[in-house]
Design an enzyme around this catalytic site. Sequence first.
Site, mmCIF file in Angstrom:
data_model
loop_
_atom_site.group_PDB
_atom_site.id
_atom_site.type_symbol
_atom_site.label_atom_id
_atom_site.label_comp_id
_atom_site.label_asym_id
_atom_site.label_seq_id
_atom_site.Cartn_x
_atom_site.Cartn_y
_atom_site.Cartn_z
ATOM 1 N N ASP A 249 0.873 -1.172 0.000
ATOM 2 C CA ASP A 249 0.000 0.000 0.000
ATOM 3 C C ASP A 249 0.911 1.222 0.000
ATOM 4 O OD1 ASP A 249 -1.939 -1.904 0.407
ATOM 5 O OD2 ASP A 249 -2.814 -0.972 2.185
ATOM 6 N N HIS B 255 5.368 -7.106 -0.078
ATOM 7 C CA HIS B 255 5.107 -8.420 -0.658
ATOM 8 C C HIS B 255 5.834 -8.609 -1.988
ATOM 9 C CE1 HIS B 255 1.643 -9.194 2.149
ATOM 10 N NE2 HIS B 255 1.796 -7.880 2.280
ATOM 11 N N SER C 243 8.414 5.220 4.899
ATOM 12 C CA SER C 243 9.454 4.420 4.263
ATOM 13 C C SER C 243 9.203 4.339 2.769
ATOM 14 C CB SER C 243 9.503 3.024 4.892
ATOM 15 O OG SER C 243 8.205 2.557 5.161
#
Length: 303
Positions: free
Chosen positions: A120, A176, A263
């Site tokens: 996301d 992921h 990040s």
Amino acid sequence: MPKIIYLDRLTKEKKQEKVYGNFFIDLLYEDTFSSRVISFFILPLAARFSFFSKLYGFFKKSSMSRYKIIPFIKKFDVDTSEFLEPVSHFCSFNDFFIRRLKPEARPIVQEENRAILPADARYLVFPDVREFPHFFIKGKKFSLKELLKNEELVDKYKAGSMVIARLCPVDYHRFHFPCKATPGQPRLINGALFSVNPLALKSNIKILSENKRVITMLATLRFGNLLYLEIGATHVGSIHQTFQVDKTYEKGDEKGYFSFGGSCLILLFEPNRIHFDQDLIKSSAQNQEVRGLMGQSLGSSIH
């Protein structure tokens, strides 16, 4: 602070980002005389010495910090219905920050020739990495050589394709695999922990190649060998890898997670390996970030 506007991929609407810690971002990175003076003295200490991020991280992992969870959820409109565990199970703010989501909350695009968004985040894509330096201002050029610190990799990816995914504190912070892949040994490059807020990046694009980062090569069948970089930022001294080296993972499997803070992820594809989705290309060409969700389509393989 100038407004940060992004395009929401689900609704197709432009939205203003709610910035966590905007007072300090303005104080350290805004283009004013007072900010330049303050940042000259404070920023090198805060960003280059991990002690400050570790101290802040220690507090976020303490039980005292759990009382910040509910106010944060309300202020930033975090959707708790997606959580795998109820909020009451979080013993600290960091537990909430590294939360897991229900599998159905992030459906994975299944076509074998299609890569997915790995997290996301707010996305920019560059079909040719050589197009990237013009995006930011003040004449400070992005350097693949400084980012990778490996001449062989620079030569391999210098004309490749690049994805930048900027994660905010409000986001789900697990990342992921973008496609079926076999990861190699991750390589840590220690560095600073500057903010990756757009204001900070536009002030100094070299932040991406100065911050602490981890580089992993993924061997894939359809997309060649791609580089996966996790980049730490302010209050993100910890990049956690949860995968096993040389084990094959399916698209959407977890690779790792960040502890508290903003990040960034960077993906680097070899030349002529991926065709990014048109909406991502169009927005990136207009310097417009697109907020996408893990599992949505990134692009299709060319071969």
